[in-house]
Every structure is written in C-alpha cells, then in structure tokens.
Scaffold this motif. Structure first.
Motif, short mmCIF file in Angstrom:
data_model
loop_
_atom_site.label_atom_id
_atom_site.label_comp_id
_atom_site.label_asym_id
_atom_site.label_seq_id
_atom_site.Cartn_x
_atom_site.Cartn_y
_atom_site.Cartn_z
N ARG A 1 11.08 12.48 -9.39
CA ARG A 1 9.94 13.07 -8.68
C ARG A 1 8.68 12.22 -8.89
NH1 ARG A 1 10.20 18.03 -6.40
NH2 ARG A 1 8.49 17.08 -5.22
N GLY A 2 7.93 12.07 -7.85
CA GLY A 2 6.73 11.22 -7.90
C GLY A 2 7.05 9.74 -7.87
N GLY A 3 8.31 9.39 -7.56
CA GLY A 3 8.79 8.02 -7.72
C GLY A 3 8.29 7.00 -6.70
N SER A 4 7.55 7.44 -5.68
CA SER A 4 7.07 6.45 -4.70
C SER A 4 6.09 5.46 -5.31
CB SER A 4 6.38 7.15 -3.53
OG SER A 4 7.29 7.97 -2.87
N ASP A 5 5.35 5.89 -6.34
CA ASP A 5 4.46 4.94 -7.04
C ASP A 5 5.30 3.80 -7.61
OD1 ASP A 5 2.44 6.85 -6.70
OD2 ASP A 5 2.78 7.74 -8.67
N PHE A 6 6.43 4.18 -8.19
CA PHE A 6 7.34 3.21 -8.82
C PHE A 6 7.97 2.33 -7.74
CE2 PHE A 6 11.25 3.06 -11.89
CZ PHE A 6 10.80 1.88 -12.44
N ALA B 1 -0.39 11.68 -17.26
CA ALA B 1 -1.36 11.59 -16.16
C ALA B 1 -0.59 11.59 -14.83
CB ALA B 1 -2.21 10.33 -16.29
N LYS B 2 -0.55 12.76 -14.20
CA LYS B 2 0.35 12.97 -13.06
C LYS B 2 0.09 12.01 -11.90
CE LYS B 2 1.70 16.32 -9.61
NZ LYS B 2 0.97 16.43 -8.35
N VAL B 3 -1.13 11.50 -11.85
CA VAL B 3 -1.50 10.65 -10.72
C VAL B 3 -0.61 9.40 -10.62
CG1 VAL B 3 -3.32 9.43 -11.99
CG2 VAL B 3 -3.52 9.71 -9.52
N LEU C 1 0.86 -1.19 0.00
CA LEU C 1 0.00 0.00 0.00
C LEU C 1 0.89 1.23 0.00
CD1 LEU C 1 -1.64 -2.32 1.66
CD2 LEU C 1 -3.11 -0.43 2.32
N LYS C 2 0.73 2.07 -1.01
CA LYS C 2 1.54 3.29 -1.07
C LYS C 2 0.64 4.50 -0.81
CE LYS C 2 2.83 7.09 -3.46
NZ LYS C 2 2.19 8.05 -4.35
N PHE C 3 1.10 5.38 0.07
CA PHE C 3 0.35 6.60 0.36
C PHE C 3 1.16 7.82 -0.07
CE2 PHE C 3 -1.39 3.36 3.04
CZ PHE C 3 -2.76 3.60 2.99
MG MG Z 1 2.51 11.20 -7.07
#
Ligand code: MG
Ligand code: ADP
Ligand code: ASP
Length: 442
Positions: A195-200, A253-255, A4-6
């Motif tokens: 940047r935004g790499g926690s999704d990855f 899609a930045k999400v 689970l990523k927040f």
């Molecule tokens: Mg993000």
C-alpha cells in the motif's frame, strides 16, 4: 528525463486531473508520469477482494457500483464527443473483467490482480485525456517492465533494461504514462509494492532511467516536521538528506512509502515532494546535500510489538544474542529496536505474523513476555547526536511514558517506544517542546 508521480488525491476527480496536466505543461523536460489510482479506489478494490472471499454478492455489487460511478463521472467531465464513448467502452471492459475476476474461484494472484486495476483504469483515462488535449503521449504497461524480483531489494538493472527498450521504441515521444504500485515478483507473478507503493514505483523507475529528478506530487506542501494528522501547526522541511528521509518514512511519515529513497540514494537522484494544489510552494528536497544540522522532524510508526527476553544464561556468556537473532531470521521477521542488559533483551518487531512461533522457540531457552499496541516515535535530525542536540529530547523524557530508547544506532536518529494510546499526546508534547518553544527549526 524526470519522473513525476501523482498520488490518489492529485488524480481524485476531473478537476484535479486537469490541475495535474497543467503541472506537466510547466516544463519541457521529457517525462515519465507515474500515477496512483483515483483516491479511494484501491480501498474499494481491497474491499471487493474481501467480499469475494466471503462470497458477499451484495457487497461486491455495491463496490462495483461505486467504482463505476467514480470513473464514469470523471470521464463525463473530461471528455467530449466520440472520445467519450471510446473511453467509456474501454473502462467498461476493464470493469467487467474486474467483476469476472472477483466472481471466479480466487487464485493466489487474485488480490494483486484486483487491487492493481485502480492504476490501470486511471492511467487509461489520463492518457486518453492528454491525447484529446493534443498532447502526444505513450501509455506504458508497468507489468511489462516492473519485473522487480523481490520487493525488499528490487532489481533496478532488470527494470532498466526492459523499460529503456520500450522508451527507445518511441524516439519522438517525450511524455510517457505508467501505473504505480504494480510489479511482478521473483516468480514472474503479478504483485504489488504494498500500500502506498507508487512512491516506490517512481524511484525504482527514476533509478532505472537514471532520471534527473523524481518528483512526488501529493496533497501537502512537503514532508512536515511532525504528523499533520495529529499535531497542529506543523511546517514543511525545505531539505532532508536521504538518510533522514529514509528514517522518517520507515518510522511512519505516511507521505512517503517506507522504501521510497532506497533506489535513488546511491545514484544521487534528488527526490522532490511537491503539492499538486500549491505547485509553486517550495516543497521538500531530498538529496545528499547537507544543509542545516540539528533537529528536523518527528514521526511515529504504529503496530509495534515489544518482546522482552530474560535468561540467566546470558550472564557472562557469549552467543546468546546470536541464538535469539537466528530465531527471528528463521521466521523472516526483522527487528526494529533493541536494548540489552546483562540478563535481558528487549526488542521490537512490526510484523507479528510469526510471533507465536517465535515466542514458542525462545521459551525453550529463556523467559519471554510480549507487549502489543506500541508505537515507535522517531526524532530525526542531521548530526543530532554529534551536535549534542539530543539533550533537548532527553530533558523531556520525564513527561513521556517511554518503554525503550534507541540512541546512537545512527547519528541522525533517536527512537522512543511508547504505548500507542499515548502516541498522539507524546507527538504533541514533543512538538511544543522541541520546535515551538525553543524555535528550533530546519
Ligand atoms: Mg501515498
Ligand atoms: P498520496 O495519495 O499523494 O500518496 P498520502 O495520503 O499517501 O498521499 O500522503 C499524504 C498525507 O500524508 C498527507 O495528507 C498527510 O496527512 C500525511 N502525512 C503524515 N505524516 C506526514 C508528514 N510528516 N509530512 C507530510 N505529510 C504527512
Ligand atoms: N493505489 C495504491 C494504494 O492506494 C498505491 C498508491 O497510491 O501509492 O495503496
């Protein structure tokens, strides 16, 4: 096990952190929780690094003040009694280290060292908060297992070996906490997944432990059919295939971080996009299931440079494209869109770091012109092309300032290149024409 990523807004304050804990308590499945930094914190740390470069002492102090206030406030609201003092002491030690790193002569790894502290600070607070709430958990340091090699093609097997070894040391534990964004590169140096790499991070970890599912919890109820920052009345999409999600993420899609689905496609691990503030909303499921065909979503990626190459040498000759591609390859620059005619090629790149060198080399064999500040608009749907859904998009082109079109590269995607100044109007126009008026929805 689930991952689970927040994201930042989900852990942006004490009250949202409490909300996240409620979500964790909703299921008994063993979990690895991957956290971003509190919202705004990574931007502050990037600012600290910039201030350090120019030796802006006032700027650095202001940023340290903002970082301290944000974390102290959360601690103040989350903890009671002795636990509060312990956590404050730990966080203050981290903050002192951050300031020391920023003041010391900068090293090649200083950027990664500074910007990844946001995740270190928050995971410590979060883990201690769970402990205070009598929820046993183990805080894993992602520096010890996110040895990904190259960010472009992470070495999931290596991460798997390192991570499983640590998990096995805690057979009694069913809740692990770790930092997103952080990794070690092919030289073993501290680095980031961009940047935004926690999704990855979440999908790399999901693939490494062969998770049942990866859940990406954020501030919106799924991946929407258009960019909600620019278009009103967008709607969440219930289901996307991996390829559709990959195209949408790559094209803006930045999400989702652009590489999010790559590690899980072959392992067939579903990725859910869920809203922390509306946990029971269905969200978006990304998997290899094929549900509804047709148009699904539109996204846009900015910062695109179009390069037009013209040479009479192309007439009836072969090998010209190879020569051109080799130039881009030598300069480690990837091409997103390409169209050709008998004597000209137009192509786009998003990384213009080596643009000057590329243009200099091409100029020796052809005439080159460059147009910057463009955006790629990506229209995605399942079997868009085979189902002849695309005629709906082509019927609209008269009213759009399109510079290039890519059609047929994949059967799920049509890409249009437009000047960035026209992007918002184009997104809004396509939304009305493709989704609202014709009622075409996934
Ligand atoms: Mg993000
Ligand atoms: P997090 O901090 O949780 O990683 P992000 O800010 O990275 O969250 O991503 C969530 C944001 O992405 C949303 O608030 C929304 O404004 C934006 N966004 C852009 N395009 C889309 C889309 N197609 N669907 C949903 N959200 C989108
Ligand atoms: N905190 C990092 C960032 O802001 C990583 C992330 O949030 O995914 O880019």
């Amino acid at each position: 096990m689930d991952v689970l990523k927040f994201g930042g807004t989900s852990v942006g304050s004490a009250s949202t952190i409490k909300q996240v804990v409620e979500i964790l308590n909703d299921s008994n499945n063993p979990k690895i929780v991957v956290l971003s930094a509190m919202s705004g914190v990574t931007n502050l740390l990037v600012g600290l690094h910039q201030a350090a470069i120019i030796q802006d002492k006032d700027g650095m102090e202001k940023i340290m003040g903002a970082l301290t206030e944000k974390h102290h406030q959360a601690i103040d609201e989350l903890f009671i009694d002795a636990a509060k003092d312990d956590v404050l002491q730990a966080i203050n030690e981290y903050l002192e280290t951050i300031y020391t790193v920023a003041q010391a002569p900068l090293q090649p790894t200083s950027y990664a060292e500074l910007v990844t502290y946001g995740e270190t600070l928050l995971t410590r607070i979060f883990s201690e908060y769970l402990t205070q709430q009598n929820q046993p958990n183990v805080l894993l340091d992602s520096k010890t297992f996110m040895h990904v090699g190259t960010v472009e093609n992470p070495d999931v097997d290596q991460v798997s070996q390192l991570l499983k070894k640590q998990i096995e040391q805690h057979p009694e534990c069913s809740l692990f906490i770790s930092q997103g964004f952080v990794c070690l590169d092919e030289n073993g140096a501290l680095s980031t997944l961009k940047r935004g790499g926690s999704d990855f991070s979440a999908t790399i970890i999901g693939a490494a432990i062969d998770a049942e599912a990866v859940q990406i919890w954020t501030d919106i109820d799924g991946l929407h059919n258009n960019d909600p920052r620019y278009v009103e009345e967008t709607r969440p999409i219930e289901h996307l295939t991996y390829n559709e999600a990959a195209e949408l993420a790559y094209f803006g899609a930045k999400v989702l971080h652009p590489q999010t689905v790559a590690p899980v496609i072959d392992r067939d691990i579903p990725v859910w996009l869920k809203n922390t503030f509306e946990p029971h909303a269905p969200g978006t499921k990304i998997s290899n299931e094929h549900h509804n065909r047709g148009l699904k979503a539109i996204s846009a990626k900015d910062g695109i440079t179009a390069i037009k190459i013209r040479s009479n040498r192309m007439l009836g000759a072969h090998g010209f494209l190879k020569t051109i591609f080799e130039i881009f390859d030598r300069h480690e620059t990837s091409i997103d869109m390409i169209t050709t005619s008998e004597v000209a090629i137009s192509l786009t790149i998003d990384d213009d770091k080596n643009l000057e060198a590329i243009v200099t080399e091409i100029s020796v064999i052809a005439a080159v012109s460059v147009e910057q500040d463009h955006s790629i608009i990506c229209i995605v749907g399942e079997n868009l092309i085979a189902d002849h859904e695309s005629y709906k998009a082509f019927g609209l082109l008269n009213n759009l300032p399109v510079r290039m079109i890519s059609y047929g590269g994949s059967k799920n995607n049509i890409s249009l290149l437009v000047p960035s100044k026209d992007k918002i109007a184009a997104l809004q126009y396509l939304n009305t024409q493709l989704f609202k008026l014709q009622g075409v929805m996934a």
